[in-house]
Design an enzyme around this catalytic site. Structure first.
Site, PDB file in Angstrom:
ATOM      1  N   TYR A 132      -2.371  -1.036  10.202  1.00 49.29           N
ATOM      2  CA  TYR A 132      -2.509  -1.634   8.925  1.00 49.29           C
ATOM      3  C   TYR A 132      -1.175  -1.077   8.143  1.00 49.29           C
ATOM      4  O   TYR A 132      -0.706  -1.670   7.587  1.00 49.29           O
ATOM      5  CB  TYR A 132      -3.605  -1.031   8.298  1.00 49.29           C
ATOM      6  CG  TYR A 132      -3.880  -1.167   6.727  1.00 49.29           C
ATOM      7  CD1 TYR A 132      -4.205  -2.281   5.902  1.00 49.29           C
ATOM      8  CD2 TYR A 132      -3.359  -0.183   5.751  1.00 49.29           C
ATOM      9  CE1 TYR A 132      -4.202  -2.510   4.798  1.00 49.29           C
ATOM     10  CE2 TYR A 132      -3.600  -0.265   4.147  1.00 49.29           C
ATOM     11  CZ  TYR A 132      -4.031  -1.554   4.114  1.00 49.29           C
ATOM     12  OH  TYR A 132      -4.075  -1.873   2.518  1.00 49.29           O
ATOM     13  N   SER A 157       0.925  -1.246   0.146  1.00 46.47           N
ATOM     14  CA  SER A 157       0.028  -0.005   0.064  1.00 46.47           C
ATOM     15  C   SER A 157       0.897   1.210  -0.031  1.00 46.47           C
ATOM     16  O   SER A 157       2.115   1.160   0.544  1.00 46.47           O
ATOM     17  CB  SER A 157      -0.765  -0.123   1.183  1.00 46.47           C
ATOM     18  OG  SER A 157      -1.427   1.278   1.301  1.00 46.47           O
TER      19      SER A 157
HETATM   20  P1  NDP Z   1     -11.470  -6.312  -0.563  1.00 50.25           P
HETATM   21  O1  NDP Z   1     -11.848  -6.448   0.832  1.00 50.25           O
HETATM   22  O2  NDP Z   1     -12.457  -5.800  -1.591  1.00 50.25           O
HETATM   23  O3  NDP Z   1     -11.162  -7.838  -1.283  1.00 50.25           O
HETATM   24  C1  NDP Z   1     -10.517  -8.885  -0.252  1.00 50.25           C
HETATM   25  C2  NDP Z   1     -10.079 -10.405  -0.868  1.00 50.25           C
HETATM   26  O4  NDP Z   1      -9.376 -11.129  -0.017  1.00 50.25           O
HETATM   27  C3  NDP Z   1     -11.284 -11.104  -1.056  1.00 50.25           C
HETATM   28  O5  NDP Z   1     -11.437 -11.665  -2.200  1.00 50.25           O
HETATM   29  C4  NDP Z   1     -11.438 -11.886   0.238  1.00 50.25           C
HETATM   30  O6  NDP Z   1     -12.048 -13.171  -0.035  1.00 50.25           O
HETATM   31  C5  NDP Z   1     -10.038 -12.171   0.394  1.00 50.25           C
HETATM   32  N1  NDP Z   1      -9.576 -12.487   1.660  1.00 50.25           N
HETATM   33  C6  NDP Z   1      -9.858 -11.665   2.857  1.00 50.25           C
HETATM   34  N2  NDP Z   1      -9.260 -12.176   3.784  1.00 50.25           N
HETATM   35  C7  NDP Z   1      -8.593 -13.536   3.586  1.00 50.25           C
HETATM   36  C8  NDP Z   1      -7.781 -14.414   4.005  1.00 50.25           C
HETATM   37  N3  NDP Z   1      -7.571 -14.376   5.541  1.00 50.25           N
HETATM   38  N4  NDP Z   1      -7.417 -15.310   3.170  1.00 50.25           N
HETATM   39  C9  NDP Z   1      -7.546 -15.491   1.839  1.00 50.25           C
HETATM   40  N5  NDP Z   1      -8.311 -14.580   1.268  1.00 50.25           N
HETATM   41  C10 NDP Z   1      -8.690 -13.596   1.958  1.00 50.25           C
HETATM   42  O7  NDP Z   1     -10.024  -5.627  -0.679  1.00 50.25           O
HETATM   43  P2  NDP Z   1      -9.327  -5.097  -1.896  1.00 50.25           P
HETATM   44  O8  NDP Z   1      -9.452  -5.622  -2.962  1.00 50.25           O
HETATM   45  O9  NDP Z   1      -9.403  -3.526  -1.492  1.00 50.25           O
HETATM   46  O10 NDP Z   1      -7.842  -5.178  -1.337  1.00 50.25           O
HETATM   47  C11 NDP Z   1      -6.963  -6.213  -1.786  1.00 50.25           C
HETATM   48  C12 NDP Z   1      -5.579  -6.135  -1.382  1.00 50.25           C
HETATM   49  O11 NDP Z   1      -5.093  -4.504  -1.650  1.00 50.25           O
HETATM   50  C13 NDP Z   1      -5.108  -5.941   0.192  1.00 50.25           C
HETATM   51  O12 NDP Z   1      -3.975  -6.566   0.514  1.00 50.25           O
HETATM   52  C14 NDP Z   1      -5.349  -4.548   0.592  1.00 50.25           C
HETATM   53  O13 NDP Z   1      -4.572  -4.105   1.855  1.00 50.25           O
HETATM   54  C15 NDP Z   1      -4.746  -3.719  -0.532  1.00 50.25           C
HETATM   55  N6  NDP Z   1      -4.942  -2.343  -0.889  1.00 50.25           N
HETATM   56  C16 NDP Z   1      -6.267  -1.914  -1.061  1.00 50.25           C
HETATM   57  C17 NDP Z   1      -6.321  -0.679  -1.237  1.00 50.25           C
HETATM   58  C18 NDP Z   1      -7.638  -0.017  -1.694  1.00 50.25           C
HETATM   59  O14 NDP Z   1      -7.874   1.026  -1.567  1.00 50.25           O
HETATM   60  N7  NDP Z   1      -8.693  -0.972  -1.787  1.00 50.25           N
HETATM   61  C19 NDP Z   1      -5.277   0.406  -1.124  1.00 50.25           C
HETATM   62  C20 NDP Z   1      -4.105  -0.165  -1.107  1.00 50.25           C
HETATM   63  C21 NDP Z   1      -3.642  -1.395  -0.861  1.00 50.25           C
HETATM   64  P3  NDP Z   1     -13.331 -13.403   0.704  1.00 50.25           P
HETATM   65  O15 NDP Z   1     -14.494 -12.582   0.634  1.00 50.25           O
HETATM   66  O16 NDP Z   1     -13.732 -14.717   0.459  1.00 50.25           O
HETATM   67  O17 NDP Z   1     -12.954 -13.361   2.330  1.00 50.25           O
END
Ligand code: NDP
Length: 246
Positions: free
Chosen positions: A155, A141
């Site tokens: 975070y 991030s």
């Molecule tokens: P979302 O919450 O929209 O999606 C998260 C995804 O991760 C889902 O597919 C979820 O599946 C899965 N997931 C959650 N927990 C677990 C776990 N313990 N094991 C395996 N899969 C898991 O998140 P984003 O798409 O926004 O974020 C994705 C990445 O990008 C993260 O690492 C986040 O920190 C990073 N990020 C996001 C930003 C943003 O602004 N959105 C900015 C900077 C970084 P399920 O629903 O089945 O749990």
């Protein structure tokens, strides 16, 4: 031939948000793709269906990154299904949006377990099978490098750890021509970070472009790093944040 023809990618947390966009983009570039998820069975199945409808190959595997046996099983299932592993995208992550003093120990443990420990154990499991010339890509991030977003203290610390993990690991696996890079998104509209509400306003104001980015903006950078033109990029923190850290 597409850039990733004959390559196999594993994307953690590929059922929604940024991970789903990455999975679809890598598949569009020719890779066979395995995605993991925890709860979203239908969401994961619909990502697989979309990839298959476009002529690609994909599987969804229920695998929580906090569960070491499930992580190993996800890597094994990927290799068993597609025959090899070339690209790992450590995307699964959660955020705790709270002032640090109000954050509970349980919440602290959870964000560390998923964002740091989950990335470590998945990377270890994947390295066992990854082919020479492979790619390990973290989704860090912009707050892992510079901190301007309120209520993200714990975070941002986990994402800072991912930055140094990337840099350190890049040196260890370079002898196998495996590259390790950290893609650092800024505010991207997903379930985790909706582009509405007070918290969104401050994040938007921090960008130079004065807007949220899309999941496809992140997927495009990941696809480039996964591709053959990025073979001399390693140990890098590549920011896609609309100028937040400018
Ligand atoms: P979302 O919450 O929209 O999606 C998260 C995804 O991760 C889902 O597919 C979820 O599946 C899965 N997931 C959650 N927990 C677990 C776990 N313990 N094991 C395996 N899969 C898991 O998140 P984003 O798409 O926004 O974020 C994705 C990445 O990008 C993260 O690492 C986040 O920190 C990073 N990020 C996001 C930003 C943003 O602004 N959105 C900015 C900077 C970084 P399920 O629903 O089945 O749990």
């Amino acid at each position: 031939m597409s850039k990733l023809t004959n390559k196999v990618a594993l994307v953690t947390g590929g059922s929604r948000g940024i991970g789903a966009a990455i999975a679809k983009r890598l598949a569009a570039d020719g890779a066979s793709v395995a995605i993991t998820y925890t709860k979203g069975v239908d969401a994961a199945a619909s990502v697989v269906k979309e990839i298959e409808s476009a002529g690609g190959k994909a599987i969804a595997i229920q695998s929580d990154v906090v569960d070491v046996d499930a992580v190993k099983a996800a890597v094994e299932k990927t290799v068993e299904t597609f025959g090899q592993l070339d690209v790992l995208v450590n995307n699964a992550g959660i955020a705790i949006v709270k002032r640090f003093e109000e954050t509970t120990l349980e919440e602290i443990d959870r964000v560390i377990d998923i964002n740091i420990r989950g990335t470590f154990i998945m990377t270890q499991a994947a390295l066992k099978y990854m082919k020479d010339g492979g790619r390990i890509i973290m989704i860090g991030s912009c707050v892992g490098e510079r901190m301007m977003t309120p209520k993200l203290v714990s975070y941002s610390a986990t994402k800072g750890a991912i930055k140094m993990f990337t840099q350190g690991l890049s040196r260890e696996v370079a002898s196998r021509s495996i590259t390790v890079n950290n893609v650092q998104p800024g505010p991207i509209e997903t379930d985790l970070n909706p582009a509405t509400g007070d918290w969104a306003v401050s994040q938007k104001n921090n960008t130079a472009l004065n807007r949220y980015g899309s999941v496809d903006d992140v997927a495009a950078l990941v696809a480039f790093v996964a591709g053959p033109e990025a073979s001399y990029i390693t140990g890098a923190n590549l920011t896609v944040d609309g100028g937040t850290n400018a």
